[in-house]
Write an enzyme that holds these catalytic residues in place. Structure first.
Site, PDB file in Angstrom:
ATOM      1  N   HIS A 118       0.818  -1.212   0.000  1.00 39.10           N
ATOM      2  CA  HIS A 118       0.000   0.000   0.000  1.00 39.10           C
ATOM      3  C   HIS A 118       0.849   1.259   0.000  1.00 39.10           C
ATOM      4  O   HIS A 118       0.491   2.248  -0.622  1.00 39.10           O
ATOM      5  CB  HIS A 118      -0.943  -0.035   1.192  1.00 39.10           C
ATOM      6  CG  HIS A 118      -1.993  -1.092   1.028  1.00 39.10           C
ATOM      7  ND1 HIS A 118      -2.551  -1.755   2.073  1.00 39.10           N
ATOM      8  CD2 HIS A 118      -2.562  -1.596  -0.077  1.00 39.10           C
ATOM      9  CE1 HIS A 118      -3.436  -2.632   1.612  1.00 39.10           C
ATOM     10  NE2 HIS A 118      -3.441  -2.550   0.307  1.00 39.10           N
ATOM     11  N   GLU A 162       1.599 -18.340 -23.143  1.00 39.75           N
ATOM     12  CA  GLU A 162       2.783 -18.229 -22.287  1.00 39.75           C
ATOM     13  C   GLU A 162       3.485 -19.574 -22.110  1.00 39.75           C
ATOM     14  O   GLU A 162       4.427 -19.698 -21.351  1.00 39.75           O
ATOM     15  CB  GLU A 162       2.420 -17.611 -20.938  1.00 39.75           C
ATOM     16  CG  GLU A 162       1.259 -18.246 -20.211  1.00 39.75           C
ATOM     17  CD  GLU A 162       0.893 -17.519 -18.910  1.00 39.75           C
ATOM     18  OE1 GLU A 162       1.645 -16.645 -18.465  1.00 39.75           O
ATOM     19  OE2 GLU A 162      -0.153 -17.866 -18.344  1.00 39.75           O
ATOM     20  N   CYS A 222       1.202  -8.882 -22.606  1.00 40.23           N
ATOM     21  CA  CYS A 222       1.081  -8.282 -21.269  1.00 40.23           C
ATOM     22  C   CYS A 222       2.221  -8.662 -20.322  1.00 40.23           C
ATOM     23  O   CYS A 222       2.142  -8.415 -19.129  1.00 40.23           O
ATOM     24  CB  CYS A 222      -0.267  -8.641 -20.646  1.00 40.23           C
ATOM     25  SG  CYS A 222      -0.496 -10.418 -20.395  1.00 40.23           S
ATOM     26  N   ASP A 243       6.302 -15.785 -18.475  1.00 39.22           N
ATOM     27  CA  ASP A 243       6.326 -17.252 -18.452  1.00 39.22           C
ATOM     28  C   ASP A 243       6.839 -17.831 -19.760  1.00 39.22           C
ATOM     29  O   ASP A 243       7.509 -18.867 -19.755  1.00 39.22           O
ATOM     30  CB  ASP A 243       4.929 -17.799 -18.136  1.00 39.22           C
ATOM     31  CG  ASP A 243       4.666 -17.786 -16.644  1.00 39.22           C
ATOM     32  OD1 ASP A 243       5.535 -18.281 -15.901  1.00 39.22           O
ATOM     33  OD2 ASP A 243       3.627 -17.255 -16.226  1.00 39.22           O
TER      34      ASP A 243
HETATM   35  C1  PEP Z   1       3.384 -13.428 -17.978  1.00 42.23           C
HETATM   36  O1  PEP Z   1       3.631 -14.594 -17.692  1.00 42.23           O
HETATM   37  O2  PEP Z   1       4.041 -12.755 -18.795  1.00 42.23           O
HETATM   38  C2  PEP Z   1       2.268 -12.727 -17.313  1.00 42.23           C
HETATM   39  C3  PEP Z   1       1.886 -11.529 -17.699  1.00 42.23           C
HETATM   40  O3  PEP Z   1       1.642 -13.356 -16.290  1.00 42.23           O
HETATM   41  P1  PEP Z   1       2.245 -13.508 -14.809  1.00 42.23           P
HETATM   42  O4  PEP Z   1       3.444 -12.592 -14.723  1.00 42.23           O
HETATM   43  O5  PEP Z   1       1.137 -13.119 -13.898  1.00 42.23           O
HETATM   44  O6  PEP Z   1       2.596 -14.946 -14.736  1.00 42.23           O
HETATM   45 MG    MG Z   2       2.242 -15.821 -16.638  1.00 36.92          MG
END
Ligand code: PEP
Ligand code: MG
Length: 593
Positions: free
Chosen positions: A206, A448, A519, A472
């Site tokens: 936070h 991923e 992402c 990942d």
């Molecule tokens: C990723 O694996 O790139 C991803 C965005 O998911 P996380 O980092 O939550 O595994």
């Molecule tokens: Mg991931």
């Protein structure tokens, strides 16, 4: 108190560099104002059986008092329009009044015959301890919240308040504390506090979130901070790299003053840009969205120019509780995020729990190879009742704005089909109960796992959109544990093998007219973001603070230049070659802080 300082006593004091976690970007240099809010000392006393009702009554009074103090703080923060702060305070009010906490305290008072102070402290310490047991940073973080709640209750019992005020009779300084809670930071403003440094905390704590909301630089998680920094020590705070220099040399002081000025000029300029569309130099639009972990981050992200939420990691909902969330709880949380973001879109990812992410509510058995074990969609399919509850909550939230659902860690078509069949069942259950929902709820997947990238064409026929998770994908493609600091040198998203997989997924998406987003952390790197645009991506989701630098990077190059660099990168031999290529081509135009 002994201080371990390194040599060079130019100013009479020795300089010392402390490493921590970058909680909120920015630089500052000023004197330290140390606020050592330590936990209250606890009375430990057994009580006779006849006194247990009195002790319970004392506990209930403490709950009422602590809740009313928090409510007053929440009202003050609402009047200052710091929404993130007021949401956190609302969560604290719920925690103070939580039935599970009351039951834990009651058991210790009625059965173990502990006085109220001891029972509160034992109950909250045990709950916090359980959360710290796993290696999950969410849990470790939420354990501070429980400690804070315990502290407030003990303070209320003994009539002491744990809030503090920033002295107004001194020049603005750098706030140094063990930890800060929203209740303690009410009244904190940028003109009084130039930066925050804390011993506890992580990027998602936070303190970090609030510092980002208030645009105050912060370094958190600095171990041994309170032993090493005293009131009045001059601190140079680097919230970009997570570093604090105690009593810096005069040369460093002027360097930090320059950096602070440059950073604040840049931040002001970026602020003006945040509502402008993100386009390449030749006018091709790129959609920049935000990754969030806590619902309150959604508004913060919009304030930083995000065009929607590209990844809402919902694991947080399962943390620090005995039972998984109910369908109504899921629905309420998602509804709030969707309403805050509407008319922009929210991508809700179903839980990615398991392996090394210990979550008490799900009791996942330990795996030999956690990253390759019962995680994410595998756990969802192994516990369909828990998964269906989340899906129904998500589907119901679709009535409130634009959203889509994304499944993590899909490795085979069989898994995707199994998910779709549960999803369709969840849709008809929502309909049977008569809840409203969107006519169509898009169901997509993260790419991923390398098998999904290799079969992207086949997956594109059945998944409605893709979002590439490079964190990942790199881990599984290169067989490098993503959490290993020793192997970090091997784990690069610039590896040509990874780039080729990304290109293949983008191509498959195009062939089947499916949106392909990305992402992973790769999207937050300005040079990598340019490369991704060159590879054909038009939707990137990243941590909100990366949006401004990525917007500038994309605006600095034309699509032809990015595509040309991407083509060469695909035929490069090593990650280093790719990095060198991008730096040579665009380094001068793209500012890297
Ligand atoms: C990723 O694996 O790139 C991803 C965005 O998911 P996380 O980092 O939550 O595994
Ligand atoms: Mg991931």
């Amino acid at each position: 108190m002994t201080r371990s300082r390194s040599p060079v006593p130019e100013s009479g004091l020795r300089s010392l560099v402390l490493e921590g976690i970058a909680g909120s970007v920015g630089y500052a240099i000023a004197a330290a104002v140390v606020v050592d809010v330590r936990r209250h000392g606890v009375v430990r006393r057994h009580v006779p059986k006849r006194a247990v009702d009195d002790e319970m009554a004392r506990f209930d009074e403490a709950v009422a008092l602590a809740a009313s103090e928090l409510r007053a703080a929440e009202e003050r923060s609402r009047s200052r329009s710091v929404k993130a702060e007021s949401s956190i305070l609302q969560a604290y009010i719920l925690m103070v009044e939580d039935d599970m906490l009351r039951a834990e305290v009651e058991r210790r008072i009625r059965i173990d015959l502990l006085c109220a102070e001891w029972a509160i402290s034992a109950a909250t310490e045990e709950m916090a301890q359980q959360m710290r047991q796993g290696s999950d940073p969410y849990l470790a973080e939420r354990s501070h919240d429980i400690e804070f709640i315990g502290d407030r209750l003990l303070g209320a019992l003994t009539g002491r308040s744990s809030a503090f005020t920033i002295p107004t009779d001194r020049p603005p300084g750098i706030l140094v504390a063990r930890d800060l809670s929203p209740a303690e930071t009410v009244g904190l403003t940028r003109d009084r506090v130039l930066a925050i440094v804390t011993e506890a905390g992580t990027r998602t704590s936070h303190t970090s979130i609030l510092a980002r909301a208030l645009e105050i630089p912060a370094v958190v998680g600095v171990s041994g901070l309170l032993e090493k920094v005293g009131n009045g020590d001059v601190l140079a705070v680097d919230g970009v790299h997570g570093r604090v220099v105690v009593n810096p040399f005069p040369t460093l002081i002027s360097e930090y003053e320059d950096r602070a000025k440059r950073h604040s000029d840049m931040a002001k300029a970026r602020h003006k840009q945040r509502d402008r569309p993100v386009v390449t130099r030749c006018g091709v639009a790129v959609d920049l969205r935000a990754n969030i972990e806590l619902p309150i981050e959604a508004e913060l992200a919009l304030g930083q120019g995000a065009r929607g939420i590209g990844l809402y990691r919902t694991e947080f909902l399962y943390v620090d509780r005995g039972q998984p969330p109910t369908e109504d709880e899921h629905y309420e949380v998602y509804r709030r995020v969707i309403e805050a973001v509407t008319p922009l879109q929210v991508t809700l990812r179903t839980f990615d729990i398991g392996g090394d992410k210990f979550v008490s509510a799900l009791q996942v058995p330990p795996d030999m190879n956690p990253a390759l074990g019962l995680r994410a969609v595998r756990l969802a399919l192994a516990r369909p009742e828990i998964f269906m509850t989340q899906l129904r909550g998500m589907i119901r939230a679709s009535a409130h704005g634009s959203m889509r659902i994304m499944i993590p860690m899909i490795a085979s078509l069989g898994e995707l089909r199994a998910v779709r069949s549960l999803f369709e069942r969840a849709m008809s259950e929502v309909d049977q109960k008569g809840y409203p929902r969107a006519a169509h709820v898009p169901l997509g997947m993260m790419v991923e796992v390398p098998s999904a990238a290799l079969m992207a064409d086949e997956f594109a026929r059945e998944a409605e959109f893709f979002s590439i998770g490079t964190n990942d994908l790199v881990q599984y493609a290169l067989a490098v544990d993503r959490s290993s600091p020793e192997l970090a040198y091997l784990s690069s998203f610039f590896e040509p093998s990874v780039l080729r997989m990304i290109a293949a997924v983008v191509q498959a998406g195009r062939r089947h007219d499916r949106t392909v987003a990305l992402c992973g952390a790769m999207a937050s790197d300005p040079l990598a973001a340019v490369l991704l645009v060159g590879l054909g991506l038009r939707e990137l989701s990243m941590e909100a603070s990366a949006i401004a630098p990525v917007r500038e990077a994309i605006g600095a190059v034309s699509l032809a230049e990015a595509e040309h660099a991407a083509k060469e990168a695909l035929f490069s031999l090593t990650a280093l070659d790719v990095e060198r290529l991008l730096t040579e081509r665009f380094g001068e135009r793209i500012a890297v802080e």
